[in-house]
Design a protein around this motif. Structure first.
Motif, PDB file in Angstrom:
ATOM      1  N   SER A 171      21.115  59.257  39.248  1.00  0.00           N
ATOM      2  CA  SER A 171      20.500  57.926  39.234  1.00  0.00           C
ATOM      3  C   SER A 171      20.683  57.171  40.544  1.00  0.00           C
ATOM      4  O   SER A 171      19.931  56.229  40.833  1.00  0.00           O
ATOM      5  N   ALA A 172      21.673  57.549  41.358  1.00  0.00           N
ATOM      6  CA  ALA A 172      21.915  56.860  42.626  1.00  0.00           C
ATOM      7  C   ALA A 172      21.273  57.575  43.810  1.00  0.00           C
ATOM      8  O   ALA A 172      21.514  57.203  44.962  1.00  0.00           O
ATOM      9  N   VAL A 173      20.438  58.586  43.549  1.00  0.00           N
ATOM     10  CA  VAL A 173      19.759  59.303  44.624  1.00  0.00           C
ATOM     11  C   VAL A 173      18.527  58.509  45.060  1.00  0.00           C
ATOM     12  O   VAL A 173      17.704  58.112  44.234  1.00  0.00           O
ATOM     13  N   ARG A 174      18.400  58.282  46.353  1.00  0.00           N
ATOM     14  CA  ARG A 174      17.255  57.560  46.908  1.00  0.00           C
ATOM     15  C   ARG A 174      16.146  58.547  47.252  1.00  0.00           C
ATOM     16  O   ARG A 174      16.399  59.563  47.901  1.00  0.00           O
ATOM     17  N   VAL A 175      14.923  58.254  46.845  1.00  0.00           N
ATOM     18  CA  VAL A 175      13.771  59.111  47.123  1.00  0.00           C
ATOM     19  C   VAL A 175      12.923  58.473  48.222  1.00  0.00           C
ATOM     20  O   VAL A 175      12.425  57.353  48.068  1.00  0.00           O
ATOM     21  N   SER A 176      12.768  59.191  49.341  1.00  0.00           N
ATOM     22  CA  SER A 176      11.977  58.699  50.457  1.00  0.00           C
ATOM     23  C   SER A 176      10.489  58.774  50.141  1.00  0.00           C
ATOM     24  O   SER A 176      10.019  59.720  49.493  1.00  0.00           O
ATOM     25  N   ALA A 177       9.751  57.806  50.641  1.00  0.00           N
ATOM     26  CA  ALA A 177       8.297  57.804  50.448  1.00  0.00           C
ATOM     27  C   ALA A 177       7.584  58.630  51.511  1.00  0.00           C
ATOM     28  O   ALA A 177       6.401  58.963  51.341  1.00  0.00           O
ATOM     29  N   THR A 178       8.277  58.986  52.587  1.00  0.00           N
ATOM     30  CA  THR A 178       7.591  59.630  53.719  1.00  0.00           C
ATOM     31  C   THR A 178       8.229  60.926  54.202  1.00  0.00           C
ATOM     32  O   THR A 178       7.556  61.720  54.865  1.00  0.00           O
ATOM     33  N   ARG A 179       9.494  61.160  53.887  1.00  0.00           N
ATOM     34  CA  ARG A 179      10.187  62.319  54.459  1.00  0.00           C
ATOM     35  C   ARG A 179      10.474  63.388  53.412  1.00  0.00           C
ATOM     36  O   ARG A 179      10.619  63.092  52.232  1.00  0.00           O
ATOM     37  N   HIS A 180      10.593  64.626  53.876  1.00  0.00           N
ATOM     38  CA  HIS A 180      10.985  65.735  53.019  1.00  0.00           C
ATOM     39  C   HIS A 180      12.508  65.755  52.853  1.00  0.00           C
ATOM     40  O   HIS A 180      13.250  65.232  53.685  1.00  0.00           O
ATOM     41  N   THR A 181      12.957  66.397  51.795  1.00  0.00           N
ATOM     42  CA  THR A 181      14.384  66.654  51.617  1.00  0.00           C
ATOM     43  C   THR A 181      14.890  67.503  52.788  1.00  0.00           C
ATOM     44  O   THR A 181      14.152  68.338  53.330  1.00  0.00           O
ATOM     45  N   ALA A 182      16.123  67.293  53.189  1.00  0.00           N
ATOM     46  CA  ALA A 182      16.712  67.999  54.334  1.00  0.00           C
ATOM     47  C   ALA A 182      16.610  69.509  54.173  1.00  0.00           C
ATOM     48  O   ALA A 182      16.566  70.037  53.049  1.00  0.00           O
ATOM     49  N   ARG A 183      16.578  70.209  55.307  1.00  0.00           N
ATOM     50  CA  ARG A 183      16.525  71.671  55.325  1.00  0.00           C
ATOM     51  C   ARG A 183      17.712  72.226  56.118  1.00  0.00           C
ATOM     52  O   ARG A 183      18.045  71.735  57.196  1.00  0.00           O
ATOM     53  N   PHE A 184      18.332  73.278  55.566  1.00  0.00           N
ATOM     54  CA  PHE A 184      19.431  73.979  56.232  1.00  0.00           C
ATOM     55  C   PHE A 184      18.994  75.422  56.429  1.00  0.00           C
ATOM     56  O   PHE A 184      18.662  76.117  55.457  1.00  0.00           O
TER      57      PHE A 184
END
Length: 320
Positions: free
Chosen positions: A89-102
């Protein structure tokens, strides 16, 4: 005890190189490197230090709160974590960026070359951790994240009087001495690996004694040698690693260690027992490909600890 875990949430692209990475490096050409590795395998897995630690805690029966920033492509990942018991519930969802990649290439000796694209993690500093703490959080692990977010989260914990654990890990290379000192001072625990241990001292100008004067417990992971627990005024204690059934993938092993450590810390156990539990989870992660592929349940721990450390392995006293 309610635990919040802050830090990166990512998708991992894990590759294996059949030869030794070090053999490809020419001693007289290190100033101009241009290498391409033909890899044997590619595994695309869910990862990120905070998500990996939260996964391990959930497998051990906790309901950790995950705190980080992701992209809209997080939907399926979030549903999976939620189904395992992670509070997203405390995870912020960006409107413009993808989730990080490793992206990581590993050779048979466990040497790795990795790149990390932060993506939505750049927005983690917009998260108000003070609101999360108001939900009854007792303990916060501040893991590798956007540096501004790490500093903001640390300040929020201090202002609220909530115990926090400093785990700057990969971000030590980007942080300057003043920032590292602010992240570390007053922490209930500090986590580093052996290389980070030395880097932290070099960048802060502190000695080991200086660090231990400002933190409760300093835990340094030592790879196959296990871990070292240090407290001010006490001799360091080396805790052997738990043997792994097989060595499949070292990625995320340190995160599994932290999850096991935190689980026992939440139960009020002493640092040695916490480190043993961490080592047991690390051995399970080492035997699996991917950072969230190992399987464990709370009832498995006594057997695993006894197998790794003998009957004394499940003994533990209340922490101070």
């Amino acid at each position: 005890m309610r635990i919040a875990v802050t830090g990166s949430i990512a998708t991992d692209h894990l590759m294996t190189f059949p030869a030794r990475i070090t053999d490809q490096l020419l001693a007289d050409r290190l100033d101009r490197i241009s290498l391409s590795f033909l890899v044997d395998t590619l595994e695309i897995r869910e990862g990120g230090v905070a998500a990996n630690i939260a996964y391990g805690l959930a497998r051990l029966g906790h309901r950790p709160m995950l705190v980080g920033a992701v992209g809209a492509d997080f939907d399926a990942y979030g549903i999976r974590l939620g189904g395992l018991g992670v509070d997203t519930s405390a995870v912020r969802v960006s409107a413009t960026r993808h989730t990080a990649r490793f992206l990581c290439t590993t050779d048979p000796d466990g040497n790795q070359l990795a790149s990390f694209y932060p993506g939505a993690m750049a927005e983690a500093s917009a998260i108000d951790l003070a609101r999360v703490l108001g939900a009854g959080v007792d303990l916060v692990l501040i893991g590798a994240d956007d540096p501004a977010a790490m500093l903001r989260h640390t300040r929020a914990c201090r202002a609220a009087g909530v115990r926090f654990l400093a785990d700057p890990s990969q971000q030590l290379a980007r942080l300057d001495g003043a920032e590292i000192r602010e992240l570390v001072e007053g922490a209930d625990h500090l986590f580093t690996n052996e290389y980070e241990h030395g880097l932290l001292l070099e960048k802060t100008g502190w000695s080991d004694t200086d660090v231990l004067a400002g933190v409760g417990t300093w835990v340094t992971t030592l790879g196959e040698k296990g871990s070292r627990v240090e407290r001010a005024g006490e001799p360091p204690v080396d805790v052997p690693a738990a043997p792994a059934a097989v060595v499949a993938d070292p990625t995320g092993v340190g995160d599994a260690f932290r999850a096991g450590y935190l689980s026992s810390l939440a139960a009020g156990l002493d640092a040695v027992r916490c480190a043993r539990t961490g080592s047991v989870l690390a051995s399970l992660a080492l035997a699996a490909v991917g950072t969230q592929s190992y399987d464990v349940a709370p009832d498995d721990l006594p057997t695993l600890l006894t197998a790794a450390y003998g009957p004394a392995g499940i003994a533990g006293s209340a922490s101070r």
